[in-house]
Scaffold this active site. Structure first.
Site, PDB file in Angstrom:
ATOM      1  N   ASN A 421       0.836  -1.190   0.000  1.00 47.99           N
ATOM      2  CA  ASN A 421       0.000   0.000   0.000  1.00 47.99           C
ATOM      3  C   ASN A 421       0.876   1.247   0.000  1.00 47.99           C
ATOM      4  O   ASN A 421       1.793   1.374   0.825  1.00 47.99           O
ATOM      5  CB  ASN A 421      -0.885   0.005   1.260  1.00 47.99           C
ATOM      6  CG  ASN A 421      -1.712   1.271   1.381  1.00 47.99           C
ATOM      7  OD1 ASN A 421      -2.668   1.472   0.638  1.00 47.99           O
ATOM      8  ND2 ASN A 421      -1.352   2.125   2.335  1.00 47.99           N
ATOM      9  N   GLU A 422       0.636   2.129  -0.947  1.00 44.05           N
ATOM     10  CA  GLU A 422       1.357   3.408  -1.009  1.00 44.05           C
ATOM     11  C   GLU A 422       2.869   3.175  -0.913  1.00 44.05           C
ATOM     12  O   GLU A 422       3.588   3.912  -0.228  1.00 44.05           O
ATOM     13  CB  GLU A 422       0.879   4.338   0.118  1.00 44.05           C
ATOM     14  CG  GLU A 422      -0.612   4.651   0.050  1.00 44.05           C
ATOM     15  CD  GLU A 422      -1.114   5.509   1.212  1.00 44.05           C
ATOM     16  OE1 GLU A 422      -0.321   5.744   2.151  1.00 44.05           O
ATOM     17  OE2 GLU A 422      -2.276   5.922   1.193  1.00 44.05           O
ATOM     18  N   ILE A 423       3.363   2.184  -1.609  1.00 43.24           N
ATOM     19  CA  ILE A 423       4.727   1.687  -1.375  1.00 43.24           C
ATOM     20  C   ILE A 423       5.810   2.683  -1.759  1.00 43.24           C
ATOM     21  O   ILE A 423       6.927   2.618  -1.240  1.00 43.24           O
ATOM     22  CB  ILE A 423       4.940   0.351  -2.109  1.00 43.24           C
ATOM     23  CG1 ILE A 423       4.720   0.502  -3.609  1.00 43.24           C
ATOM     24  CG2 ILE A 423       4.025  -0.714  -1.551  1.00 43.24           C
ATOM     25  CD1 ILE A 423       4.998  -0.768  -4.399  1.00 43.24           C
TER      26      ILE A 423
END
Length: 818
Positions: A421-423
Site C-alpha cells: 500500500n502506497e509503497i
C-alpha cells in the site's frame, strides 16, 4: 496424582507456584484447559499465563535476572498499549524482556517447541540462559526448537523483543499507524515424537458446482527410519460425516501427496454460505497414533473479470467491505482471541462480505472467523510506504512474503494477496521511491506469489505503474474528504472502470468526532473553492479539503457514506469497494486531531461502540431488520418552532415516526432517494423534552423499533457563559465526569468546541485516559458543547477533578465515594 506430587515438590523447594507450568503426558480428557490440544503422542498447550515483564533494554542476558522490577503480565501484551496516546510526544521504541518458568515432567517427546503467533518486531529466545535463536519481522508466527535446551524439572524462558527503529523492516516507520512492541499474540508449547507431520497444504485445483478435486501435500520433519509408519488422510463434510479415507504406507519421500476422489456436487464456500469441509492427516507408528493435523477448507473460486466485476463461484458478487487494523482501546495490538472474533462478528453483523486486513497479516483467529462467518479477505504484505531498500531490506521482505503465504494458504476466505500500500510514498532510502527502482522488484514479488499460490489474485493499492501487473488494482479516490466533493464519486468510479479493467476501490470515507453535530453539514458539492480532483492530494497543506477545513461532524460522514453506497450499489459491473476503516485506531502522524493521535475514520470508536455511520452501512447491507434514529449522541438541538428534519436509517420496507406518542406518518424506504432512502421527517419539536419513536415494517409486520430522547430549544442558545461540571454513576461502579458549555440561562452551547483537558489533582482514584475513545481521553475536543471522561473513584479518599481549556483557567468537582 503424579502431577500433584511434582507440583507440591516444586513448591516445597521454594518455587513460586504462580510461575509454574506443569506439563505432563496425561490423557487429553483429563486436561481442563480448552487451550490444550492432544494429537496422539504429540500435543500443545497455550502458555499465555504466568509471564513476567521487564521494561528495560538490556543486552546481557546474565544481567537480566539481577533486575528486581519484573511485573506480572498475561499475553498477549504490548508495552505501547497506552503510551502511544498520552500527552508526551512519541512512544516507546525499544526492547523489553519477558520471563516464564516451565516445570516439565520426564520428557517423553523427542521435540519440544515454542511457537509464537506473533511478536513485534525482533525476537531473541533464551532457555536456561542459552541463546536458542532469533526471529526478525512482525505480524507472523514463528517457532524455536528448544529440545536441546530443556531438561526435566524447572526451566527458565527469557524472551527479548524489540520494536526499535529499523528501516530494513516493513512496514515503514512513516506508516500511518503505530508499530506496537511486545509479544502481541498467543504463545504455545508444543511437543512432538521423533517423527511428526508438518507443512500441510490443501489445494482444490478444479472446482465447479458439479464437482471438486482435492489434493493434500505434507511432509514429516525427518524421514522415518523404519517401515512401521503409515499415514491416514480423511476428508469430512461440513456436517462432520466422513467422505473418504486414504492410506499411505510408503513414506520414503520428503513431500507426500494424497489425492481424494472427485467430490460430486460440493457445497461451495461463499459469504452467504460459508460451507467448511475438513481434512485430517494422521501419522501412525505400529498402529499407534503419533501426530495429527486438521485443516478446515472450502471449495470456491474467485475471479476478477475485465469490466465485469468480482465473481465467486462464477456468480458476480458486489464487494461490500471495510478495513481492519489490529488494535483496540487500552490494548494496543495485544488483543485476545475473543476480541478478534468480536470485531469480525460486528463487521459481519453490519452486512459486509469483505475485509481488507490493513496493512499486515493478522492474528490466526481473524482468518478462522472469516472462514466461518463468510468474509472474503484481502491479505496484505506489510510493505506500507518507505519505498524499496537494499539487499537486507529485500531479504526481510521476501522472507515475510513467503512466510505469510505459507501460514495462510489454506484459508478459503482469502481471495487477494496484496503486495502493499502506497509503497513509493515517504521513501526511507534515497531514490527508493522511483518507479525504475520499485517496478522491477514489484514484478519479482508478483511472480513469487504466483509461484507459491497461482490460485488467488494479486493486488495492490495506490501504486499506479503496477495497475497492469497485478490481477486487481485500486487507485486512491477520496471523494469529499481529501479531495473534491462526494457528488463526484459516480464519475470517479466510471472513469476508473474505463482506465483499469480489473478495478476495485479500497479506502474511502472520512473522520467523525463522536457527538459533534450540525444542522447544516457541507453539501454534496463540497467546500467552496475546494480541490477539484477526488484523488488524494500529496500535500494537504496547500489545498482546501473537508479533511483539513471542516469540524468532522458526524452528520457529514453519514451523508457522505449514504451517497457513496447509493452510487456503488447501483453501479453496473462495479467490483465493489471497502470503507476506511472499521474502527478508530492510533497513529503517530495525527497529533492535532480532536482526539490526539487517533485516526477517527472508524465506523465504530476504538472500543467498538458504533458511530452513526455504522448504521448507514447496516441500512444498505444488513438482512436482520432494524431502524436507527440519527443520532444517539444528538440529544440537544436548537431551531425554529416548526422543528427540524430527522433522518432515520432502516432496512425495512417502510417506517413510521412518532413524536411524543403522535404519528408523523409512514414513509417508504427507497434507496435511490438521498438521504436516508427518503426516511426523513420534519419534526415539530416542542420546547423542552421530546421523545421520538420509529417503527419499521415489512409488509404489515412490525419488525424493528428505535427511540431517542431530545431536548429542544426553540430559537437559539446564547453565547458561552460557563462550564458546568457534573458526575453521573455508571453501571460498572465508575463515575462519568461531564463538562458542558452553557449560556447564562443554562442552555447547552452547541457550537462550543474547544480542546478540553481533564486532570486528577490529588491523585486519589483514577481517570481512565489514553484509550483514544470519547469517554476515556483526558485531552479531547468538545463535541457540540460537551466532553466527558470516566473516573474510577477511591473507596476511602475524595478526589478533585479539574477541567481546563485554552481560555478556561479551571473548573472543579469533588468526587467522594463515601
Amino acid at each position: 496424582m503424579m502431577h500433584i506430587i511434582l507440583l507440591l515438590k516444586s513448591i516445597k523447594q521454594g518455587h513460586n507456584p504462580a510461575l509454574l507450568f506443569l506439563l505432563l503426558f496425561i490423557p487429553f480428557n483429563a486436561l481442563s484447559s480448552n487451550n490444550t490440544q492432544e494429537t496422539g503422542v504429540a500435543y500443545q498447550q497455550m502458555i499465555n499465563q504466568q509471564w513476567l515483564y521487564l521494561e528495560q533494554d538490556l543486552q546481557d542476558v546474565g544481567a537480566v535476572n539481577k533486575e528486581k522490577n519484573w511485573q506480572p503480565v498475561t499475553l498477549p501484551h504490548s508495552w505501547n498499549s497506552k503510551d502511544t496516546l498520552d500527552s508526551v510526544p512519541g512512544y516507546r521504541r525499544s526492547a523489553s524482556w519477558y520471563k516464564r518458568h516451565l516445570t516439565l515432567a520426564k520428557i517423553k517427546a523427542k521435540k519440544t517447541i515454542l511457537y509464537f503467533e506473533g511478536a513485534n518486531f525482533e525476537t531473541k529466545l533464551y532457555v536456561n540462559q542459552k541463546l536458542v535463536g532469533e526471529h526478525i519481522g512482525g505480524y507472523l508466527g514463528f517457532e524455536f526448537d528448544i529440545s536441546e535446551y530443556v531438561t526435566a524439572g524447572e526451566n527458565e524462558i527469557l524472551v527479548r523483543v524489540s520494536n526499535a527503529y529499523n528501516k530494513n523492516l516493513i512496514p515503514s516507520q512513516k506508516a500511518d499507524f503505530f508499530l506496537h512492541g511486545g509479544i502481541t499474540r498467543d504463545v504455545w508449547l508444543k511437543q512432538y515424537p521423533d517423527v511428526y507431520l508438518q507443512d500441510l497444504v490443501v489445494k482444490t485445483p478444479k472446482v465447479s458446482h458439479q464437482q471438486a478435486n482435492t489434493t493434500v501435500t505434507f511432509s514429516t520433519n525427518t524421514l522415518p527410519t523404519s517401515a512401521d509408519y503409515e499415514v491416514i488422510a480423511s476428508l469430512y463434510a461440513p456436517d462432520k460425516t466422513l467422505i473418504e479415507t486414504k492410506k499411505l504406507s510408503q513414506l520414503g519421500v520428503e513431500n507426500m501427496t494424497v489425492e481424494f476422489s472427485t467430490l460430486s456436487a460440493p457445497k461451495l464456500w461463499s459469504p452467504d454460505h460459508p460451507n467448511l469441509y475438513q481434512v485430517s492427516v494422521k501419522l501412525f507408528k505400529n498402529k499407534q497414533l503419533q501426530h495429527a493435523i486438521t485443516e478446515n477448507i472450502g471449495y470456491r473460486w474467485f475471479e476478477m473479470r475485465a469490466n465485469k466485476g468480482f465473481f465467486i463461484n462464477g456468480e458476480r458478487v458486489l464487494i461490500r467491505g471495510t478495513h481492519r487494523h489490529e488494535e483496540h482501546a487500552g490494548l494496543g495490538a495485544a488483543l485476545s482471541n475473543e476480541q478478534h472474533r468480536k470485531d469480525m462478528e460486528q463487521i459481519k453483523e453490519m452486512g459486509a462480505n469483505f475485509v481488507r486486513l490493513a496493512h499486515y497479516p493478522q492474528d490466526p483467529e481473524v482468518y478462522k472467523a472469516a472462514n466461518e462467518l463468510g468474509l472474503v479477505l484481502w491479505d496484505e504484505l506489510p510493505w506500507c510506504r518507505g519505498g524499496k531498500g537494499g539487499h537486507e531490506w529485500e531479504q526481510n521482505t521476501e522472507r515475510l512474503l513467503r512466510a505469510q503465504i505459507k501460514q495462510n494458504i489454506n484459508h478459503p476466505s482469502i481471495a487477494f494477496w496484496s503486495l502493499g500500500n502506497e509503497i513509493y510514498w515517504e521513501e526511507d532510502f534515497v531514490g527508493g521511491g522511483r518507479d525504475e527502482v520499485i517496478m522491477p522488484y514489484l514484478t519479482k514479488l508478483n511472480s513469487l506469489v504466483k509461484q507459491l499460490d497461482p490460485t488467488r489474485l494479486t493486488t495492490i493499492r495506490k501504486y499506479y505503474p503496477s495497475a497492469t501487473l497485478v490481477d486487481a488494482f485500486s487507485p486512491s479516490i477520496w471523494a469529499g474528504w481529501y479531495g473534491g466533493a462526494y457528488d463526484q464519486y459516480e464519475e470517479a468510479l466510471t472513469t476508473s472502470m474505463k482506465k483499469y479493467p480489473t478495478f476495485l476501490h479500497m479506502e474511502y470515507g472520512g473522520s467523525s468526532h463522536v457527538g459533534r453535530h450540525t444542522e447544516t453539514p457541507i453539501s454534496s458539492s463540497g467546500i467552496a473553492g475546494g480541490q477539484v480532483s477526488v484523488s488524494e492530494a500529496m500535500n494537504q497543506a496547500i489545498v482546501k479539503s473537508v479533511a483539513k477545513d471542516s469540524d468532522w461532524n458526524e452528520n457529514y460522514m453519514v451523508d457522505l457514506f449514504d451517497w457513496h453506497l447509493r452510487a456503488s450499489e447501483q453501479m453496473p459491473n462495479f467490483a465493489g469497494n471497502a470503507q476506511w476503516a472499521f474502527k478508530d485506531f492510533g497513529t503517530p502522524l495525527r497529533p492535532l486531531n480532536p482526539i490526539p493521535f487517533m485516526n477517527q475514520k472508524g465506523l465504530v470508536d476504538a472500543s467498538g461502540k458504533p458511530k452513526d455511520a455504522y448504521y448507514v452501512f447496516k441500512s444498505y447491507w444488513s438482512k436482520e431488520p432494524f431502524c436507527y434514529i440519527e443520532s444517539k449522541t444528538w440529544t440537544h438541538r436548537n431551531g425554529p418552532k416548526e422543528g427540524r428534519n430527522v433522518n432515520v436509517y432502516c432496512n425495512t420496507e417502510q417506517a413510521e415516526l412518532s413524536l411524543n406518542g403522535k404519528s408523523l406518518g409512514v414513509k417508504t424506504n427507497d434507496k435511490s432517494i438521498f438521504p436516508a432512502g427518503g426516511l426523513v421527517w420534519k419534526v415539530p419539536f416542542i420546547s423542552g423534552k421530546n421523545t421520538l419513536e420509529v417503527t419499521g415494517f415489512n409488509g404489515k409486520n412490525n419488525v424493528a423499533q428505535d427511540t431517542l430522547a431530545i431536548t429542544y430549544l426553540t430559537g437559539k442558545h446564547g453565547k458561552y457563559d460557563h462550564i458546568s461540571l457534573t458526575s453521573t454513576p455508571l453501571s460498572n461502579g465508575n463515575m462519568l465526569i461531564t463538562a458542558e458549555a452553557q449560556d447564562s440561562k443554562g442552555n447547552r452551547v452547541l457550537d462550543y468546541s474547544e480542546r478540553a483537558y481533564f486532570s486528577n489533582l490529588e491523585g486519589h482514584g483514577e481517570l481512565l485516559e489514553h484509550y483514544g475513545t470519547p469517554t476515556r481521553s483526558s485531552i479531547i475536543e468538545m463535541a457540540s458543547g460537551v466532553a466527558s471522561i470516566e473516573f474510577v473513584p477511591d473507596e476511602n479518599s475524595p478526589a478533585t477533578i479539574e477541567f481546563r481549556s485554552q481560555n478556561i483557567k479551571g473548573v472543579y468537582i469533588v468526587i467522594d465515594k463515601k
